[in-house]
Design a protein around this motif. Structure first.
Motif, PDB file in Angstrom:
ATOM      1  N   ARG A  49       0.834  -1.198   0.000  1.00 48.22           N
ATOM      2  CA  ARG A  49       0.000   0.000   0.000  1.00 48.22           C
ATOM      3  C   ARG A  49       0.871   1.251   0.000  1.00 48.22           C
ATOM      4  O   ARG A  49       1.795   1.351   0.800  1.00 48.22           O
ATOM      5  CB  ARG A  49      -0.805   0.033   1.305  1.00 48.22           C
ATOM      6  N   GLY A 163      -2.683   4.868  -0.138  1.00 46.80           N
ATOM      7  CA  GLY A 163      -3.521   3.674  -0.084  1.00 46.80           C
ATOM      8  C   GLY A 163      -3.622   2.931  -1.401  1.00 46.80           C
ATOM      9  O   GLY A 163      -4.102   1.796  -1.439  1.00 46.80           O
ATOM     10  N   ASP A 164      -3.171   3.548  -2.524  1.00 46.30           N
ATOM     11  CA  ASP A 164      -3.155   2.814  -3.797  1.00 46.30           C
ATOM     12  C   ASP A 164      -2.227   1.611  -3.670  1.00 46.30           C
ATOM     13  O   ASP A 164      -1.270   1.615  -2.894  1.00 46.30           O
ATOM     14  CB  ASP A 164      -2.660   3.715  -4.942  1.00 46.30           C
ATOM     15  N   LEU A 165      -2.507   0.582  -4.473  1.00 42.59           N
ATOM     16  CA  LEU A 165      -1.654  -0.603  -4.451  1.00 42.59           C
ATOM     17  C   LEU A 165      -0.471  -0.375  -5.394  1.00 42.59           C
ATOM     18  O   LEU A 165      -0.653   0.101  -6.516  1.00 42.59           O
ATOM     19  CB  LEU A 165      -2.471  -1.814  -4.932  1.00 42.59           C
ATOM     20  N   GLN A 178      -6.993   2.212  -5.601  1.00 44.04           N
ATOM     21  CA  GLN A 178      -7.703   1.427  -4.597  1.00 44.04           C
ATOM     22  C   GLN A 178      -9.056   0.896  -5.086  1.00 44.04           C
ATOM     23  O   GLN A 178      -9.392  -0.263  -4.888  1.00 44.04           O
ATOM     24  CB  GLN A 178      -7.942   2.309  -3.367  1.00 44.04           C
ATOM     25  N   ALA A 181      -8.767  -2.190  -7.305  1.00 48.64           N
ATOM     26  CA  ALA A 181      -7.738  -3.176  -6.948  1.00 48.64           C
ATOM     27  C   ALA A 181      -8.291  -4.600  -6.997  1.00 48.64           C
ATOM     28  O   ALA A 181      -7.695  -5.483  -7.631  1.00 48.64           O
ATOM     29  CB  ALA A 181      -7.159  -2.856  -5.576  1.00 48.64           C
TER      30      ALA A 181
END
Lengths: 218, 218, 218, 218, 218, 218
Positions: A49, A163-165, A178, A181
């Motif tokens: 993350r 918080g993005d992967l 996110q 995902a």
């Protein structure tokens, strides 16, 4: 929310290219970072993350030069990947051994730096995976300062939100927003299977034209 | 004046980053070369005195194409590091195997080339450490000519005077002006010690904020 | 016309630098590609006949996105080297594992891509030698399309015609126009011998000036 | 401390080239900004004291997007020249008509922007002299933010400290550090005289060699 | 050999684009300089014989800093065009008012500088036509030195030999090698006529397809 | 669907900056082209519907070199703006006088070329407004070819779809996607009014801080 075990499984079974294809299919076609972000440890795969950081160039030594750089690194949680934008600075060495040691101790899974880093040999020794544009043996003091973290940043020309992967391997770095995902990851697992069938036929000498007609995959 | 033994000890105990920090403390903040000068032999550490060379692009084959290139290489003394500026030429292959062999025979400790080189595999075999911007399999004849040597040059965007100290490792190349060399080297040896203390605490899981408050080092 | 055995012998006994010198002597002085085309497999030596491909950037997913890309790869013959120009695209990943597998099955000796590729680890595993500008984990669908093949192209800033001889090793890539191939190769074999004599004397500590006066080679 | 009348006289009788030569003679040889900073009003000559501003790229719309941008512009005093560094941003339009109107109302003598600006036609109409790298019709909101002012900045690759003298005309922009300003200006007035003598002889057809031997000026 | 009257007639009746087309027809397809060489005087048309100069960057003030720069300018003959290569230097201001005055007094028809110049306003006033990459108010002393003249040079990425014909107008600069000059000029005069016919029909509203079918010119 | 009268009114009352702000407010923040696309006629304002063209670099003279270039220009309708992408070619001169004459005869309102053009003086004379990256006096034959038109293209780094609204003035070029055009234009007309109020107060000497607090506009 993904666990470290989820991330480990993705690191083993998926790869950046298949995730890029999965996002293409969902209409997200600009999720791969610029090709000059390269791994310090060639075999590294980073999945986690994003904790984002924004550093900017300055031209004087501040009273408290490392304040937010330390704060943001101390804020890392297990499963996090530090994603640092320096706005492509070529003057500053944003990251180094001591920050890697600290990040590793916090449980971070790696760092993506759109800029230069130092202490590369020692980072390789402690085995903390970092992607960076290049190396320069200079400190950030008087060259750059962190102005904010956990804010949207551009890293490798891709917008990254906290918080993005992040998925990074030898082919490069992709950012999975996110909200897509789950979908993207499910599609990626599927596509891995089809590619295996295509590969098997090509290895037997089949022509691309025929194999593509059969599986629709290239 | 430093001996080869002094240079060997520096190569073993110091590194470019700590020398950069020591020069920062002395107010010399632009002594690290551009990050695109990379080592041909990854584990190489070059320490020595600069013998500078200025090569420029030309567009005809001269009668005596290698005159000053040979003269400057033949002039190398034990402890010297050849520092060649090509004004960032991407047409010329300034350096190669035969020049490396000759430089090694003269006792030179390495070469820093702000430009392209060739015969890279053979240079690796004979173990002569070179830093360069890239590789191109072309000869300098009709592409570049040495116009002067032992003159001030810009190499990797840093001014290098003959006799300046060069320190190059995997993080990059720093130039230590002669007049501050003793002071910078003494401070570097000191800082190495403090960094070890900081690293130990971070390895035990301490927060950056606390360790920095204690040792003032990052 | 050269056989695969001829290409193997060239790969063993010659190198890009000596071929560049041989072409210089024949007045062909711009035959080395730009230095940013680098090998995926460092020890690879590619020798063969060029099958050229021209890919261009597009901004929509076409109905038949891979048509000519597959056709041109399926057209490869034993002894061929695929030479792909993308006009320096940094958006597209032109080449990957499945195309490498197919090309290898056709008997191709390697690929030179003036652009980005993906699946680099897998290409290394199957041992198909590729030179490229960089890596990006994206598919070509909706990013690039092959508009023609077996046409003249610029690759690494050198004009390549179908059937030209390609020689690529760690120093870079040279293009030997068909009409001078026999002559250039003969001269290269000769020059290899003279360089050996020069090297021997330099290894014994001779000065460049004296050795060059004797053999006229540098 | 210079008055507006002093600045007016300098603007009339001196020019950037003669100030650059005067600084060369004092050993200050890197005081001319990068050549891509060009005037919005070709005949403009800007002379004044630097009020520096540091803007950096951001990727979200802040609550108070213009706070320090307005504060720094409102802080301008008669005789001041706003010198803005955006760290070479090509996303942001740092400056525009309303800021020009406000700066002019404060008595500022011009603005030097190492970045892009907008409202160029209207800036020309109100006659406020600005030098910039280019034009882009975008607002700074969500693209850049002022993080500090009256701090050292790099503008056009030259370090500018608050209070330094700025001289900008059609040839470009020079920065005269405060501590050498009196000396540099005195030398510049002197050199203007000698150049007139040289020019007169050249206009009569004299050879450069002879005129230079006589006046030592070129 | 062309006279000044010939050059004047070419300047009035021909233009760079038609000469480029004429050279295309003769198989000379790389004779137009890079597009960043722009005229100081927009309406200027320069036609004449190249006197070439090669300047290179240096980093110290030499004893006789202007020797060959003056010698080469003093060597200009009526009908000559000075063509200066600085190998794309962005540090040096190669050319200025006094050199323009001297060149004009010698009968030179203009100057093409692949680099930066200064004194632009004064050059415009005396009406000496110069093409350059940009402007910087610095002297060449300690920044660049002329190492040779009347030698082959690359200017704007085109090889220029002494005596080649230069044609420069608002569209750019073309180089016409001596051996094809008569042929290229004859073809250019012819093509001018045909373009007039094409233009007339298009002005009347004809479609490109039909006009091209008729005259074979676009 | 907008008429030519609508476009004329927008050209008179709006400007690129206010349209950019209106699109910002709608969440479309990347609609301004790269700043190096500049107008051939400084006072030109282009407003119209995009007819897009995709040209790519080639390296041979084709049998029918201008086929789709002529076809796409002949297809222009009154109210159209030709938007040509050359994928940033610096070899090709995509556009010139004859094409301008033909486009003008068809009722086109201008052309935006992400590449180089020629015949600039004649284009200025006939008064056909073109924006381009630069000028080069070469023909497209053997250098570039139109592969498609009325397809999505990247021009100045912005995606343009056929039918999108184009607004270009001295500040640059903005692209207004069809689906938001009505909304964006309405907002732009509104904002013009508020800016006038802000400007009036600033002209009277008010501080930015106070005026911004009052109108919320900068």
């Amino acid at each position: 929310m993904y666990t470290n075990e989820d991330f480990d499984r993705m690191a083993t079974e998926l790869y950046s290219a298949v995730l890029s294809d999965a996002m293409d299919a969902l209409g997200y076609r600009d999720q791969a970072m610029r090709h000059d972000l390269r791994p310090v440890i060639p075999e590294a795969v980073i999945v986690g993350r994003a904790l984002t950081v924004l550093s900017v160039d300055i031209y004087e030594v501040l009273d408290n030069p490392y304040e937010k750089e330390m704060e943001s690194t101390d804020a890392l949680q297990p499963g996090d990947v530090l994603v640092a934008s320096t706005n492509r600075s070529t003057r500053n060495g944003y990251w180094g051994e001591l920050l890697s040691t600290a990040a590793q101790a916090r449980g971070a899974r790696g760092a993506i730096v759109d800029g230069l880093i130092r202490d590369v040999r020692k980072i390789q020794e402690i085995g903390f995976p970092v992607f960076a544009v290049g190396y320069k043996p200079v400190d950030s003091q008087g060259r750059g300062v962190v102005v904010d973290y956990n804010c949207p940043v551009h890293c490798g020309d891709v917008l990254v939100n906290p918080g993005d992967l992040i998925f990074a391997d030898y082919d490069g770095v992709v950012v999975i927003p996110q909200r897509i995902a789950d979908d993207a990851i499910a599609r990626a697992f599927e596509k891995v299977h089809k590619e295996n069938l295509t590969r098997d036929e090509l290895l037997k000498g089949a022509y691309l034209k025929d194999v593509y007609a059969k599986y629709g995959i290239l």
